[in-house]
Write an enzyme that holds these catalytic residues in place. Structure first.
Site, mmCIF file in Angstrom:
data_model
loop_
_atom_site.group_PDB
_atom_site.id
_atom_site.type_symbol
_atom_site.label_atom_id
_atom_site.label_comp_id
_atom_site.label_asym_id
_atom_site.label_seq_id
_atom_site.Cartn_x
_atom_site.Cartn_y
_atom_site.Cartn_z
ATOM 1 C CE1 TYR A 1 72.736 19.228 79.839
ATOM 2 C CE2 TYR A 1 72.108 20.350 77.809
ATOM 3 C CZ TYR A 1 71.970 19.289 78.685
ATOM 4 O OH TYR A 1 71.068 18.292 78.396
ATOM 5 C CB SER B 1 71.795 17.618 74.545
ATOM 6 O OG SER B 1 71.016 18.769 74.285
#
Ligand SMILES: NC(=O)c1ccc[n+]([C@@H]2O[C@H](COP(=O)([O-])OP(=O)(O)OC[C@H]3O[C@@H](n4cnc5c(N)ncnc54)[C@H](OP(=O)(O)O)[C@@H]3O)[C@@H](O)[C@H]2O)c1
Length: 251
Positions: free
Chosen positions: A156, A143
Site C-alpha cells: 500500500y 498517505s
C-alpha cells in the site's frame, strides 16, 4: 472554455472521508458531483447534501479500475455541470492485509491499481482539460504510508509513494497553466479502511475533522499537506532514521 469555479467532482465519494469532503464543499456553496461504484448509495448521499446545504448535487458511476471508462466519465462530468468542473478530488483507495498482498499478486495489483494507476488514468484526463482552460484544481489522498516503506504495509505504501511522486510532477507541469495540484497525506483516520485496527487515539483524526483541514487547504492553494498537521513532523523524524537502523525496527 469557461470554468465553473464552484463545482467539484469527488471520485470515491462514498469513502468515509469523501463524504465529509463533499459536506465541506457543499457548506461553501459548491455544486458537487459524487462519483463511486454504488449509485443508489450515492443518490442517498446526494439527497442528504441537497436538503442540508441547498446546493446542486448529482451522481455518476465511477470505477477506478475500469481505466477505459475514464474518458467517458470526464465527458459526463462536463455534461453534468454544463461546463468544465472547477476541480476534482480523488478519494478512492484500497488497503488490503499486507500478508495477503505479499502472497497474492492479484491483491497487490489491486492495491497498486486503485491507489495509483486509477488516479493517474483519471487525473491525466482532468489535467489535460484544466491545462487547456488555464484553471482548476486537482487534489488526491495519498498517505504518510508513502513517505517511507515499512514491513507492515509496504505494498500500500508503495502505491501511495507512487501517487505522491506523480502529484509532485503533475504540480510542476501544471504550474505554468495556473492549475493547482494538492497532495494530501493523512496519518491515521478513523474510517472504514482502518476499522478494527488499534489506532493510537491522540494521533487519529475523525473523517470530519480531516475533511475540514483538507478542504481549507485546497481552497487556500496549498501544495502538500499532512492531516492532522503534526504528521509532517512525525514523518520527518521517521524519514531521518538511518536505513541500517530502520531495517531492524518492528514498524
Ligand atoms: N483511513 C486512514 O487512516 C487513511 C490514511 C491515509 C490515507 N487514506 C486514504 O484516504 C482515502 C479515503 O479512504 P478512507 O479512509 O475514507 O477509507 P474508505 O471509507 O474505505 O474509502 C475507500 C473508498 O475507495 C473506494 N474505492 C475502492 N476501490 C474503488 C474502485 N475500484 N473504484 C471506485 N472507488 C473505489 C471505496 O468505494 P466502495 O464504497 O465502492 O467500496 C471507498 O469508498 C483513501 O485513498 C485512503 O487510502 C486513509
Amino acid at each position: 472554455m469557461l470554468i465553473s469555479r464552484k463545482t467539484v467532482v469527488i471520485a470515491g465519494a462514498l469513502s468515509s472521508v469523501g463524504r465529509a469532503i463533499a459536506d465541506q464543499f457543499a457548506r461553501r456553496g459548491f455544486s458537487i458531483l459524487l462519483a463511486g461504484r454504488d449509485v443508489d448509495e450515492l443518490k442517498c448521499l446526494a439527497d442528504d447534501i441537497k436538503v442540508r446545504h441547498e446546493v446542486s448535487c448529482s451522481v455518476r458511476f465511477f470505477d477506478a479500475l475500469d481505466f477505459a471508462s475514464h474518458g467517458g466519465f470526464l465527458d459526463q462530468c462536463v455534461e453534468s455541470f454544463g461546463n468544465t468542473p472547477g476541480g476534482v478530488v480523488y478519494c478512492a483507495g484500497y488497503m488490503a492485509d499486507q500478508e495477503l498482498a505479499q502472497m497474492d499478486f492479484a491483491t497487490a495489483k489491486r492495491t497498486l491499481d486503485t491507489n495509483l494507476s486509477g488516479a493517474v488514468s483519471l487525473l491525466e484526463k482532468f489535467a489535460a482539460l484544466f491545462e487547456e482552460c488555464g484553471s482548476g484544481f486537482i487534489a488526491a489522498l495519498s498517505s504518510v504510508a508513502g513517505d517511507r516503506g515499512r514491513k507492515s504495509n509496504y505494498i500500500y505504501g508503495a502505491a501511495k509513494a507512487g501517487l505522491t511522486a506523480y502529484l509532485s510532477g503533475l504540480r510542476n507541469r501544471l504550474y505554468s497553466a495556473n492549475v493547482q495540484v494538492i497532495t494530501i497525506k493523512p496519518g491515521f483516520m478513523d474510517t472504514a479502511m482502518t476499522w478494527g485496527m488499534p489506532l493510537p487515539a491522540p494521533l487519529t483524526a475523525s473523517p470530519e475533522a480531516a475533511a475540514k483541514a483538507m478542504v481549507k487547504a485546497i481552497l487556500r492553494g496549498a501544495n502538500v499537506i499532512y492531516v492532522p498537521f503534526f504528521w509532517r513532523w512525525i514523518m520527518m523524524i521517521i524519514r531521518y532514521i538511518p536505513e541500517w537502523q530502520f531495517k531492524k525496527m518492528n514498524i
